[in-house]
Design a protein around this motif. Structure first.
Motif, PDB file in Angstrom:
ATOM      1  N   HIS A  98      43.400  38.769  34.508  1.00  0.00           N
ATOM      2  CA  HIS A  98      42.509  38.896  33.604  1.00  0.00           C
ATOM      3  C   HIS A  98      43.077  38.986  31.996  1.00  0.00           C
ATOM      4  CE1 HIS A  98      38.787  39.688  35.956  1.00  0.00           C
ATOM      5  NE2 HIS A  98      39.732  40.069  36.796  1.00  0.00           N
ATOM      6  N   ALA A  99      42.589  38.817  31.193  1.00  0.00           N
ATOM      7  CA  ALA A  99      42.995  38.667  29.768  1.00  0.00           C
ATOM      8  C   ALA A  99      43.377  40.224  29.228  1.00  0.00           C
ATOM      9  CB  ALA A  99      42.321  38.103  28.903  1.00  0.00           C
ATOM     10  N   SER A 100      42.467  41.188  29.623  1.00  0.00           N
ATOM     11  CA  SER A 100      42.557  42.622  29.301  1.00  0.00           C
ATOM     12  C   SER A 100      42.203  43.367  30.419  1.00  0.00           C
ATOM     13  CB  SER A 100      41.576  42.705  28.096  1.00  0.00           C
ATOM     14  OG  SER A 100      40.191  42.725  28.537  1.00  0.00           O
ATOM     15  N   VAL A 101      42.811  44.658  30.243  1.00  0.00           N
ATOM     16  CA  VAL A 101      42.599  45.527  31.535  1.00  0.00           C
ATOM     17  C   VAL A 101      41.328  46.302  31.122  1.00  0.00           C
ATOM     18  CG1 VAL A 101      43.388  47.739  32.561  1.00  0.00           C
ATOM     19  CG2 VAL A 101      45.142  46.011  31.792  1.00  0.00           C
ATOM     20  N   GLN A 102      40.256  45.913  32.029  1.00  0.00           N
ATOM     21  CA  GLN A 102      38.875  46.733  31.677  1.00  0.00           C
ATOM     22  C   GLN A 102      38.369  47.913  32.368  1.00  0.00           C
ATOM     23  OE1 GLN A 102      36.411  43.103  32.083  1.00  0.00           O
ATOM     24  NE2 GLN A 102      37.037  42.316  30.119  1.00  0.00           N
ATOM     25  N   ILE A 103      39.085  48.127  33.634  1.00  0.00           N
ATOM     26  CA  ILE A 103      38.847  49.040  34.905  1.00  0.00           C
ATOM     27  C   ILE A 103      40.146  49.683  34.764  1.00  0.00           C
ATOM     28  CG2 ILE A 103      36.758  48.116  35.394  1.00  0.00           C
ATOM     29  CD1 ILE A 103      38.399  47.218  38.019  1.00  0.00           C
ATOM     30  N   ALA A 104      39.893  51.017  35.282  1.00  0.00           N
ATOM     31  CA  ALA A 104      41.140  51.821  35.551  1.00  0.00           C
ATOM     32  C   ALA A 104      42.144  51.187  36.506  1.00  0.00           C
ATOM     33  CB  ALA A 104      40.903  53.688  36.037  1.00  0.00           C
TER      34      ALA A 104
END
Length: 137
Positions: A98-104
């Motif tokens: 993913h392009a960014s960390v959205q979940i822990a």
């Protein structure tokens, strides 16, 4: 201190490019460098551990870093990701991660991917040291 007398006769007569080939092959494909120095069991262990760690990171929705950010930590993480060789290129081509960390959990996945790359660099350097005789076979 390693000397040329520590290099086994089977490897001493081979090309002087063997250490470089072991390093590059080990970087591109985890464990391939150890195949060059005839360590098949170690090659399989390196391949399975690094590849599974990388794919666990992908499965946890970890981030694949790109080289175009200006943040120092992002560049360090990119260097770690790039250490996975063809696994990194495959992930970029197939748009894994993913392009960014959205979940822990994705943060753990990101760390798995970076550590897999760093371990692959260490394994490639190990294969290089075995090929040039600095480390006994």
């Amino acid at each position: 201190m390693a000397t040329h007398s520590q290099i086994p006769a089977s490897l001493a007569g081979e090309s002087k490019t063997l250490p470089i080939m072991a390093l590059l092959a080990g970087w591109l494909i985890p464990g391939a460098g150890h195949l060059f120095v005839r360590k098949p069991i170690r090659a399989v262990l390196v391949f399975v551990s690094i590849t599974s760690m990388f794919f666990i990171g992908i499965g946890l929705q970890g981030k694949i870093y790109q080289p175009n950010t200006g943040d120092l930590l992002d560049m360090l993480n990119f260097a770690g990701d790039l250490g996975a060789g063809l696994l990194y290129l495959l992930a970029r081509l197939l748009d894994w991660g993913h392009a960014s960390v959205q979940i822990a959990v994705a943060d753990y996945g990101t760390r798995f991917i970076v550590v897999a790359g760093l371990l692959n660099i260490m394994a490639a350097v190990d294969a290089h040291s075995l090929a040039n005789g600095r480390k006994p076979l």
